[in-house]
Design a protein around this motif. Structure first.
Motif, PDB file in Angstrom:
ATOM      1  N   SER A 175     -12.622  24.017  -1.307  1.00 48.09           N
ATOM      2  CA  SER A 175     -12.574  23.543  -3.080  1.00 48.09           C
ATOM      3  C   SER A 175     -11.201  24.731  -3.865  1.00 48.09           C
ATOM      4  CB  SER A 175     -14.130  24.257  -3.016  1.00 48.09           C
ATOM      5  OG  SER A 175     -14.004  25.754  -2.809  1.00 48.09           O
ATOM      6  N   THR A 176     -10.617  24.724  -2.886  1.00 50.34           N
ATOM      7  CA  THR A 176      -9.594  25.093  -3.363  1.00 50.34           C
ATOM      8  C   THR A 176      -9.029  24.474  -3.955  1.00 50.34           C
ATOM      9  OG1 THR A 176      -8.116  25.287  -1.261  1.00 50.34           O
ATOM     10  CG2 THR A 176      -8.996  27.404  -2.017  1.00 50.34           C
ATOM     11  N   MET A 177      -7.846  24.743  -5.272  1.00 48.83           N
ATOM     12  CA  MET A 177      -6.961  23.385  -5.643  1.00 48.83           C
ATOM     13  C   MET A 177      -5.679  23.676  -5.997  1.00 48.83           C
ATOM     14  SD  MET A 177      -8.743  20.607  -5.936  1.00 48.83           S
ATOM     15  CE  MET A 177      -8.527  19.399  -7.113  1.00 48.83           C
ATOM     16  N   PRO A 178      -4.194  24.335  -5.086  1.00 53.43           N
ATOM     17  CA  PRO A 178      -3.277  25.110  -5.120  1.00 53.43           C
ATOM     18  C   PRO A 178      -2.167  24.134  -5.855  1.00 53.43           C
ATOM     19  CG  PRO A 178      -3.774  24.321  -3.001  1.00 53.43           C
ATOM     20  CD  PRO A 178      -5.103  24.009  -3.330  1.00 53.43           C
ATOM     21  N   LEU A 179      -2.585  22.757  -5.528  1.00 56.75           N
ATOM     22  CA  LEU A 179      -1.601  22.178  -6.039  1.00 56.75           C
ATOM     23  C   LEU A 179      -2.024  21.639  -7.543  1.00 56.75           C
ATOM     24  CD1 LEU A 179       1.453  20.873  -6.015  1.00 56.75           C
ATOM     25  CD2 LEU A 179      -0.420  18.459  -5.212  1.00 56.75           C
ATOM     26  N   ASN A 180      -1.280  21.752  -8.878  1.00 53.17           N
ATOM     27  CA  ASN A 180      -1.325  21.865  -9.878  1.00 53.17           C
ATOM     28  C   ASN A 180      -0.399  21.585 -11.000  1.00 53.17           C
ATOM     29  OD1 ASN A 180      -2.275  21.502 -13.147  1.00 53.17           O
ATOM     30  ND2 ASN A 180      -3.696  22.974 -12.729  1.00 53.17           N
ATOM     31  N   TYR A 181       0.540  20.719 -11.000  1.00 52.44           N
ATOM     32  CA  TYR A 181       1.921  20.363 -11.397  1.00 52.44           C
ATOM     33  C   TYR A 181       1.605  19.361 -12.489  1.00 52.44           C
ATOM     34  CZ  TYR A 181       3.891  16.610  -8.547  1.00 52.44           C
ATOM     35  OH  TYR A 181       3.686  16.104  -7.932  1.00 52.44           O
ATOM     36  N   THR A 182       2.547  18.673 -13.085  1.00 53.15           N
ATOM     37  CA  THR A 182       2.680  17.369 -14.163  1.00 53.15           C
ATOM     38  C   THR A 182       4.571  16.651 -13.266  1.00 53.15           C
ATOM     39  OG1 THR A 182       2.724  18.763 -16.162  1.00 53.15           O
ATOM     40  CG2 THR A 182       3.568  16.858 -16.308  1.00 53.15           C
ATOM     41  N   PRO A 183       4.428  15.924 -12.691  1.00 52.23           N
ATOM     42  CA  PRO A 183       5.548  15.218 -12.177  1.00 52.23           C
ATOM     43  C   PRO A 183       6.327  14.425 -12.623  1.00 52.23           C
ATOM     44  CG  PRO A 183       3.507  14.572 -11.377  1.00 52.23           C
ATOM     45  CD  PRO A 183       2.350  15.486 -12.951  1.00 52.23           C
ATOM     46  N   PRO A 184       7.475  14.503 -12.169  1.00 49.17           N
ATOM     47  CA  PRO A 184       8.778  14.148 -13.025  1.00 49.17           C
ATOM     48  C   PRO A 184       8.206  12.618 -13.359  1.00 49.17           C
ATOM     49  CG  PRO A 184       9.252  14.252 -11.193  1.00 49.17           C
ATOM     50  CD  PRO A 184       8.119  14.765 -10.798  1.00 49.17           C
ATOM     51  N   PHE A 185       8.381  12.054 -14.730  1.00 44.78           N
ATOM     52  CA  PHE A 185       8.584  10.228 -15.346  1.00 44.78           C
ATOM     53  C   PHE A 185       6.583  10.512 -15.520  1.00 44.78           C
ATOM     54  CE2 PHE A 185      11.584  10.730 -11.865  1.00 44.78           C
ATOM     55  CZ  PHE A 185      12.706   9.906 -12.511  1.00 44.78           C
TER      56      PHE A 185
ATOM     57  N   ASP B 199       3.946  12.837 -18.635  1.00 48.31           N
ATOM     58  CA  ASP B 199       3.299  14.347 -19.054  1.00 48.31           C
ATOM     59  C   ASP B 199       1.408  14.412 -18.618  1.00 48.31           C
ATOM     60  OD1 ASP B 199       1.931  12.206 -20.247  1.00 48.31           O
ATOM     61  OD2 ASP B 199       2.579  12.494 -22.238  1.00 48.31           O
ATOM     62  N   ARG B 200       1.526  13.680 -17.931  1.00 46.74           N
ATOM     63  CA  ARG B 200      -0.121  14.052 -16.994  1.00 46.74           C
ATOM     64  C   ARG B 200      -0.393  14.907 -16.458  1.00 46.74           C
ATOM     65  NH1 ARG B 200      -4.085   9.219 -14.493  1.00 46.74           N
ATOM     66  NH2 ARG B 200      -5.010  10.653 -14.183  1.00 46.74           N
TER      67      ARG B 200
END
Length: 371
Positions: free
Chosen positions: A249-259, A261-262
């Motif tokens: 249930s861990t969610m270590p990846l949380n970022y806004t990719p290039p190109f 704004d989501r």
């Protein structure tokens, strides 16, 4: 799943994987051999190619950051250095020698028909899945052994602009590599017309890592998907148990990719998420690129006539690779092609453990497997 930004991620990862698999097969570019050959044969030829890959990546990553086409620095999933990075690297070094290939090497060799490499990949999935059972204890140990808090790279720790450290280092590496080229130590005779010189492969792979960083916001990585696959298989038989695992249930990846704004997120659980979009296409691409190369050359064949101890070694090595990639966390491709070029302290510690681990793996290989 196939709407922005996932569509760009899936297409980019698949294309990069196809080229990487093709190039690695044509050059037989193997990270495992780069380290293993130093201890087995005192041969540093492939290690020079690895240094070239790191040096070119270093220049490309810093150039991209300076001109603004790399906007995420350091990239996601890197964290503060901890003792587990070196321990994971040590176990990983043993595993990749016994498996006969690292996470990428095993994939492209499987694409060319190696049954032992397929067994190693199966071991990686099993090892990654087992890690979910010990994750709470290992995560607590990692937190207790943090060496530098809230700092990811050497430049951040020293409170210096990255260029101050990377420019002289890249210059020194470039001068040394130039001398190695002049002395003829970067090239060896090849008798197959289709063979791609390893130094050319190193440059292409560095460019692929740079393309990944620019397009999706991080360099190449694979091993979290082995956990996803393993937990997905386990959930078919024990869904309640998988649902109770903290790691799933861990969610270590949380970022806004290039190109875009989501913000996107992902984790090692069996669900389809950002990590699935990043890594599933990359894995399929590497296998597919190597398969295409082998078929095009008429060299594809199922390689299964091996002594039982070599199959046992491949399986055991794969299990260690999968486990170590979660312990470290991440694999040699992530650290060598991604973290080391930006002087991420996690990656430097991983390599510090990888080298003696490779030595131990080489000793075990010659003692019990290839006598």
């Amino acid at each position: 799943m196939f709407e922005q930004p996932y569509l760009l991620i899936v297409v980019s990862s698949l294309a990069i994987g196809l080229v990487a698999g093709f190039v690695m097969h044509r050059s037989d570019f193997c990270v495992t051999a780069s380290f293993r050959d130093m201890f087995l044969f005192r041969d540093f030829f492939l290690m020079r190619q690895m240094v070239l890959l790191i040096a070119v990546s270093m220049v490309l990553f810093e150039f991209g950051r300076l001109v603004g086409i790399i906007t995420i620095h350091p990239f996601p999933l890197l964290g503060a250095p901890t003792l587990v990075n070196a321990i994971g690297g040590f176990v990983f070094g043993i595993g990749m020698v016994l498996a006969g290939g690292c996470v990428c090497g095993s994939l492209f060799k499987f694409g060319a028909g190696s049954a032992a490499s397929l067994l190693a990949v199966g071991g990686m999935i099993a090892g990654s899945t087992f890690y979910a059972e010990i994750h709470p204890q290992w995560a607590a140990f990692a937190k207790a052994t943090v060496l530098v808090d809230k700092r990811v790279t050497l430049a951040q720790w020293l409170e210096l602009p990255p260029t101050i450290l990377l420019l002289p280092l890249a210059t020194a590496l470039g001068f040394w590599l130039w001398r190695e080229f002049r002395a003829g130590r970067m090239v060896r005779p090849a008798f197959a017309a289709s063979h791609l010189a390893p130094w050319r492969a190193a440059v292409v792979l560095a460019l692929l890592g740079f393309a990944s960083y620019v397009l999706v916001g991080m360099p190449l990585g694979i091993t979290t998907t082995y956990s996803k696959l393993g937990l997905a298989i386990e959930s078919l038989f024990a869904p309640e148990h998988v649902g109770s695992l903290a790691y799933a249930s861990t969610m270590p990846l949380n970022y806004t990719p290039p190109f875009t704004d989501r913000t996107i997120s992902g984790g090692p659980g069996p669900q389809l998420d950002a990590i699935a979009a990043l890594q599933y296409p990359l894995i399929l691409g590497i296998v597919g690129g190597a398969l295409f190369s082998a078929l095009h050359l008429g060299e594809f064949r199922l390689q299964w006539r091996l002594p039982p101890r070599q199959f046992a070694s491949a399986l055991a090595g794969g299990i260690l690779l999968g486990l170590a990639a979660r312990m470290a966390p991440a694999c040699n491709v992530w650290h060598l092609w991604g973290g080391v070029p930006i002087l991420a302290m996690q990656s430097l510690l991983f390599v510090a453990g990888l080298v003696p681990g490779t030595w131990v793996g080489a000793r075990l290989l010659t003692r019990f497997v290839v006598r």
